[in-house]
Design a protein around this motif. Sequence first.
Motif, PDB file in Angstrom:
ATOM      1  N   LEU A 207      48.050  41.225  45.361  1.00 30.92           N
ATOM      2  CA  LEU A 207      47.671  41.003  43.970  1.00 30.92           C
ATOM      3  C   LEU A 207      48.036  42.186  43.085  1.00 30.92           C
ATOM      4  CD1 LEU A 207      44.153  39.363  44.547  1.00 30.92           C
ATOM      5  CD2 LEU A 207      46.407  38.274  44.542  1.00 30.92           C
ATOM      6  N   PHE A 214      49.895  38.315  39.230  1.00 28.40           N
ATOM      7  CA  PHE A 214      48.496  37.882  39.325  1.00 28.40           C
ATOM      8  C   PHE A 214      47.843  37.831  37.946  1.00 28.40           C
ATOM      9  CE2 PHE A 214      43.962  39.217  39.834  1.00 28.40           C
ATOM     10  CZ  PHE A 214      43.497  38.000  40.292  1.00 28.40           C
ATOM     11  N   ASP A 218      45.223  35.077  36.601  1.00 29.72           N
ATOM     12  CA  ASP A 218      43.905  35.440  36.065  1.00 29.72           C
ATOM     13  C   ASP A 218      43.694  34.829  34.689  1.00 29.72           C
ATOM     14  OD1 ASP A 218      41.438  36.971  36.427  1.00 29.72           O
ATOM     15  OD2 ASP A 218      42.170  38.206  34.758  1.00 29.72           O
ATOM     16  N   VAL A 234      43.654  44.212  45.404  1.00 29.14           N
ATOM     17  CA  VAL A 234      44.026  44.492  44.013  1.00 29.14           C
ATOM     18  C   VAL A 234      44.533  45.923  43.857  1.00 29.14           C
ATOM     19  CG1 VAL A 234      42.460  42.779  43.024  1.00 29.14           C
ATOM     20  CG2 VAL A 234      41.645  45.121  43.428  1.00 29.14           C
ATOM     21  N   ALA A 244      41.036  41.853  37.534  1.00 38.32           N
ATOM     22  CA  ALA A 244      40.649  40.434  37.555  1.00 38.32           C
ATOM     23  C   ALA A 244      39.466  40.238  36.611  1.00 38.32           C
ATOM     24  CB  ALA A 244      40.290  39.996  38.964  1.00 38.32           C
ATOM     25  N   ALA A 247      39.514  35.297  37.494  1.00 34.15           N
ATOM     26  CA  ALA A 247      39.653  34.769  38.852  1.00 34.15           C
ATOM     27  C   ALA A 247      38.652  35.457  39.777  1.00 34.15           C
ATOM     28  CB  ALA A 247      41.076  34.981  39.368  1.00 34.15           C
ATOM     29  N   VAL A 249      38.190  37.257  43.043  1.00 31.86           N
ATOM     30  CA  VAL A 249      38.979  37.959  44.052  1.00 31.86           C
ATOM     31  C   VAL A 249      38.185  38.046  45.354  1.00 31.86           C
ATOM     32  CG1 VAL A 249      40.093  40.126  44.676  1.00 31.86           C
ATOM     33  CG2 VAL A 249      40.279  39.264  42.341  1.00 31.86           C
TER      34      VAL A 249
END
Length: 377
Positions: A207, A214, A218, A234, A244, A247, A249
């Motif tokens: 990500l 990503f 998001d 991430v 994020a 979304a 994670v």
Amino acid sequence: MAWPDGVAGLHVLMTADAVGGVWQYALDLSDGLRAHDVSTTIAVLGPPPSADQQAAAQASGATLVMTGLSLDWTAQSPHEVEEAGEAIARLAADLRPDLVHLNAPALAARANFDIPVVAVCHSCVATWWQAVKGGSLPEEFVWRTELVKRGYASAGRLLAPTLAFAHATAKAYELSQVPSVVRNGRRPAPVSASGPNGDFVFTAGRLWDEGKNFAGVDRLASRLAIPVLAAGSVQGPNGAKAQAAHARVLGQLSDMEVARHLSGKPIFISLARYEPFGLAVLEAAQMGCALILSDIPTFRELWKDAALFVDPDDESAVIEATERLVRDPETRRVLGSAARARADAYTIEAMSAGVLSAYRSLLEPKPSRSPLEGAAA
């Protein structure tokens, strides 16, 4: 596989790191090669693999050697990469394998291997920059690209996971010959328990890698009525980090945990701007998930007629495609079935056969020319 005399029981020294998709590729290939009486020693560069990753390596039949060497794409200088390559050459001299398989071709830039070398073009900063940023390479990428170019020139054979990426690589490095295509393969993971209800969107991968986009997924999550779940880290070892806001994670999941989520047949989405192959997409397809993919050459090559393709920069188109599948379960089912059928071509067995063919082309003795042939030439 019919091997030349003396090649049965082949031993391969392979390089890999435990950070991205190359790790899974190395384990799957090791598993596939084992069926052909080929043993694999994996020299691990970068951070050590987790306990789960080490257990998976053992199950694949691979022997691990933790080197502690720098990754080519996180190294701070050319010297670090060249030293790592020379260390791998010394390891090869100690282990005496029949062949070296480099999943980081830059390691061959200065190293002197006295046995055949196969290098795989999984990804590189030059093609990444062209796909994600465009324009002239930054200085920190120039020397990395030069090392990769020298590594490509030193290898006996170059392989790439898709034809589109093989051509992109040949263009970026001005190669006289396009790398041979051997597509990646996966064995579907067994699922011991049913996953969550499939009314969600799922994505997986690195990500933190800007090429995976990503950020686009998001933003999608902020406009959907169903949740968007993302598996992966991430934060990358190179300092890159993703945020994020919408979304959910899930962090780094094991293969079994990813398979459990995919078993519910969610809508799988990848808005990647750069993806030489995409193992996460293959895993989703094997589970019969409907695919929404960015319209890039590699995804078109692999999943034509088995996915919905969208412009990753057209948020309205992404929303429309996703909501269409949310509203229309029949279309979702048909797409999932098409993806699963297409995934049947991307097996460990097919991948192993292709790689073995490349190995054999380097290992089998070349026919000698007779004096008469020489005189006629």
